[in-house]
Design a protein around this motif. Structure first.
Motif, PDB file in Angstrom:
ATOM      1  N   LEU A  51       0.829  -1.201   0.000  1.00  0.00           N
ATOM      2  CA  LEU A  51       0.000   0.000   0.000  1.00  0.00           C
ATOM      3  C   LEU A  51       0.868   1.257   0.000  1.00  0.00           C
ATOM      4  O   LEU A  51       0.518   2.260  -0.623  1.00  0.00           O
ATOM      5  CB  LEU A  51      -0.934   0.000   1.211  1.00  0.00           C
ATOM      6  N   THR A  52       1.969   1.182   0.690  1.00  0.00           N
ATOM      7  CA  THR A  52       2.876   2.325   0.694  1.00  0.00           C
ATOM      8  C   THR A  52       3.410   2.594  -0.704  1.00  0.00           C
ATOM      9  O   THR A  52       3.443   3.729  -1.177  1.00  0.00           O
ATOM     10  CB  THR A  52       4.059   2.071   1.659  1.00  0.00           C
ATOM     11  N   ILE A  53       3.806   1.525  -1.373  1.00  0.00           N
ATOM     12  CA  ILE A  53       4.329   1.651  -2.729  1.00  0.00           C
ATOM     13  C   ILE A  53       3.292   2.250  -3.675  1.00  0.00           C
ATOM     14  O   ILE A  53       3.613   3.047  -4.553  1.00  0.00           O
ATOM     15  CB  ILE A  53       4.777   0.264  -3.243  1.00  0.00           C
ATOM     16  N   TRP A 113      -4.678  12.989  -2.483  1.00  0.00           N
ATOM     17  CA  TRP A 113      -4.294  11.866  -1.632  1.00  0.00           C
ATOM     18  C   TRP A 113      -2.862  11.507  -1.832  1.00  0.00           C
ATOM     19  O   TRP A 113      -2.257  11.764  -2.837  1.00  0.00           O
ATOM     20  CB  TRP A 113      -5.174  10.674  -1.871  1.00  0.00           C
ATOM     21  N   ARG A 114      -2.349  10.891  -0.847  1.00  0.00           N
ATOM     22  CA  ARG A 114      -0.967  10.495  -0.903  1.00  0.00           C
ATOM     23  C   ARG A 114      -0.694   9.612   0.296  1.00  0.00           C
ATOM     24  O   ARG A 114      -1.529   9.422   1.156  1.00  0.00           O
ATOM     25  CB  ARG A 114      -0.086  11.723  -0.798  1.00  0.00           C
ATOM     26  N   ARG A 115       0.488   9.158   0.325  1.00  0.00           N
ATOM     27  CA  ARG A 115       0.901   8.426   1.500  1.00  0.00           C
ATOM     28  C   ARG A 115       2.302   8.889   1.847  1.00  0.00           C
ATOM     29  O   ARG A 115       3.120   9.104   0.990  1.00  0.00           O
ATOM     30  CB  ARG A 115       0.892   6.921   1.232  1.00  0.00           C
ATOM     31  N   ASN A 116       2.565   9.088   3.101  1.00  0.00           N
ATOM     32  CA  ASN A 116       3.898   9.552   3.500  1.00  0.00           C
ATOM     33  C   ASN A 116       4.853   8.396   3.653  1.00  0.00           C
ATOM     34  O   ASN A 116       4.529   7.271   3.386  1.00  0.00           O
ATOM     35  CB  ASN A 116       3.857  10.239   4.853  1.00  0.00           C
ATOM     36  N   GLY A 117       6.025   8.718   4.091  1.00  0.00           N
ATOM     37  CA  GLY A 117       6.876   7.682   4.593  1.00  0.00           C
ATOM     38  C   GLY A 117       7.974   7.233   3.663  1.00  0.00           C
ATOM     39  O   GLY A 117       8.336   6.082   3.634  1.00  0.00           O
ATOM     40  N   ARG A 118       8.500   8.100   2.868  1.00  0.00           N
ATOM     41  CA  ARG A 118       9.666   7.691   2.118  1.00  0.00           C
ATOM     42  C   ARG A 118      10.657   8.823   2.037  1.00  0.00           C
ATOM     43  O   ARG A 118      10.349   9.910   2.291  1.00  0.00           O
ATOM     44  CB  ARG A 118       9.289   7.247   0.716  1.00  0.00           C
ATOM     45  N   ARG A 178       7.030   4.015  10.822  1.00  0.00           N
ATOM     46  CA  ARG A 178       6.493   4.229   9.507  1.00  0.00           C
ATOM     47  C   ARG A 178       5.313   5.168   9.503  1.00  0.00           C
ATOM     48  O   ARG A 178       4.448   5.104  10.354  1.00  0.00           O
ATOM     49  CB  ARG A 178       6.067   2.890   8.902  1.00  0.00           C
ATOM     50  N   ARG A 179       5.278   6.023   8.537  1.00  0.00           N
ATOM     51  CA  ARG A 179       4.193   6.984   8.406  1.00  0.00           C
ATOM     52  C   ARG A 179       3.549   6.818   7.049  1.00  0.00           C
ATOM     53  O   ARG A 179       4.223   6.587   6.073  1.00  0.00           O
ATOM     54  CB  ARG A 179       4.753   8.386   8.333  1.00  0.00           C
ATOM     55  N   TRP A 180       2.301   7.030   6.973  1.00  0.00           N
ATOM     56  CA  TRP A 180       1.653   7.079   5.669  1.00  0.00           C
ATOM     57  C   TRP A 180       0.200   7.362   5.820  1.00  0.00           C
ATOM     58  O   TRP A 180      -0.425   7.121   6.809  1.00  0.00           O
ATOM     59  CB  TRP A 180       1.860   5.797   4.905  1.00  0.00           C
ATOM     60  N   ARG A 181      -0.332   7.854   4.791  1.00  0.00           N
ATOM     61  CA  ARG A 181      -1.747   8.165   4.798  1.00  0.00           C
ATOM     62  C   ARG A 181      -2.148   8.547   3.393  1.00  0.00           C
ATOM     63  O   ARG A 181      -1.331   8.664   2.506  1.00  0.00           O
ATOM     64  CB  ARG A 181      -2.019   9.357   5.707  1.00  0.00           C
ATOM     65  N   ARG A 182      -3.398   8.812   3.269  1.00  0.00           N
ATOM     66  CA  ARG A 182      -3.839   9.359   2.006  1.00  0.00           C
ATOM     67  C   ARG A 182      -4.852  10.436   2.328  1.00  0.00           C
ATOM     68  O   ARG A 182      -5.656  10.297   3.202  1.00  0.00           O
ATOM     69  CB  ARG A 182      -4.474   8.263   1.142  1.00  0.00           C
ATOM     70  N   ASN A 183      -4.788  11.530   1.646  1.00  0.00           N
ATOM     71  CA  ASN A 183      -5.718  12.625   1.919  1.00  0.00           C
ATOM     72  C   ASN A 183      -7.008  12.441   1.171  1.00  0.00           C
ATOM     73  O   ASN A 183      -7.238  11.457   0.505  1.00  0.00           O
ATOM     74  CB  ASN A 183      -5.142  13.965   1.469  1.00  0.00           C
ATOM     75  N   SER A 221       0.931   4.229  -2.898  1.00  0.00           N
ATOM     76  CA  SER A 221       0.374   5.486  -2.422  1.00  0.00           C
ATOM     77  C   SER A 221       1.004   6.682  -3.082  1.00  0.00           C
ATOM     78  O   SER A 221       2.212   6.884  -3.012  1.00  0.00           O
ATOM     79  CB  SER A 221       0.544   5.587  -0.916  1.00  0.00           C
ATOM     80  N   GLY A 222       0.187   7.450  -3.661  1.00  0.00           N
ATOM     81  CA  GLY A 222       0.616   8.623  -4.382  1.00  0.00           C
ATOM     82  C   GLY A 222      -0.536   8.978  -5.278  1.00  0.00           C
ATOM     83  O   GLY A 222      -1.098   8.117  -5.939  1.00  0.00           O
TER      84      GLY A 222
END
Lengths: 125, 125
Positions: A15-17, A120-125, B118-123, A19-20
């Motif tokens: 999911l992290t991969i 939307w996005r996902r953090n963490g890289r 680890r951090r992540w999310r989606r807006n 995410s964007g």
DNA sequence: CAGTATCCGACCGGATACTG
DNA sequence: CAGTATCCGGTCGGATACTG
């Protein structure tokens, strides 16, 4: 249930991969074309800025989902293609897509209309 | 390729729904227990704050993946369970998990160690 | 053409304290 | 027990201008 049985880290990684904001769309276009050039991609994806497109392409490349090919010369010519890993992911993405169409179709339609105002996005890289 | 053939909005919707640092873990625990109480969930998920747990539970509930059941009385007693939609999603998540284990196993191992930073999310909601 | 370099604002996850 | 109420900081997506 005992504590800490959760070991599904792969899911988090996947999911992290993915995410964007534009990654699914980028993946879609790249996987449906033998060679996709940077500017072409930039043209067909509405409203994305070059910086963001580059960012997401770099992440996808770093994660091994796509391949970048640079031909020497001037002006520069760069094309992107789907990788083996990326290709292996597509049936899974189709399954996700299918799930959404069946189970949250209202949201999908709603999404199609907004289309563009979505963030939307996902953090963490 | 013609422009704007991309209509895979369902994929975006699905990924948006799944986006949230703790959602996969929450989903995992809830789907593997008939009734999961709030505090129990809070106890077994390391380091999550109540506010964030609530936020993500509310999103999952709003998206119809889980059900919230409140028994009247004092002190309050709330339990969460997986819904039909949520249940239908689990094979897809397993497939994603499997993909990650096969194709990006290094990242998975790496992730297991960090585990927590680890951090992540989606807006976008 | 395919990028860099900056700057910015929104949003989300987190910390802490309080409550019915 | 199961939440609310605030406040805060980091990160990502976006805008704009510049370059090999």
């Amino acid at each position: 249930m005992k504590n800490n049985e959760y070991k599904h880290c792969g899911l988090n990684v996947a999911l992290t991969i993915l995410s964007g904001k534009w990654k699914p769309m980028i993946l879609y276009y790249i996987s449906h074309t033998p060679e996709m050039r940077f500017t072409e991609l930039w043209r067909i994806i509405p409203k994305i800025t070059k910086k963001v497109l580059l960012d997401q392409l770099k992440q996808l490349e770093a994660d091994g989902l796509i391949l970048r090919q640079e031909k020497s010369g001037f002006p520069p010519e760069v094309s992107y293609q789907i990788s083996e890993k990326g290709h292996a992911l597509s049936p899974v993405l189709s399954a996700l897509e299918e799930w959404a169409n069946v189970h949250v179709s209202e949201k999908v339609e709603q999404f199609e209309q907004e289309s563009g105002t979505r963030r939307w996005r996902r953090n963490g890289r």
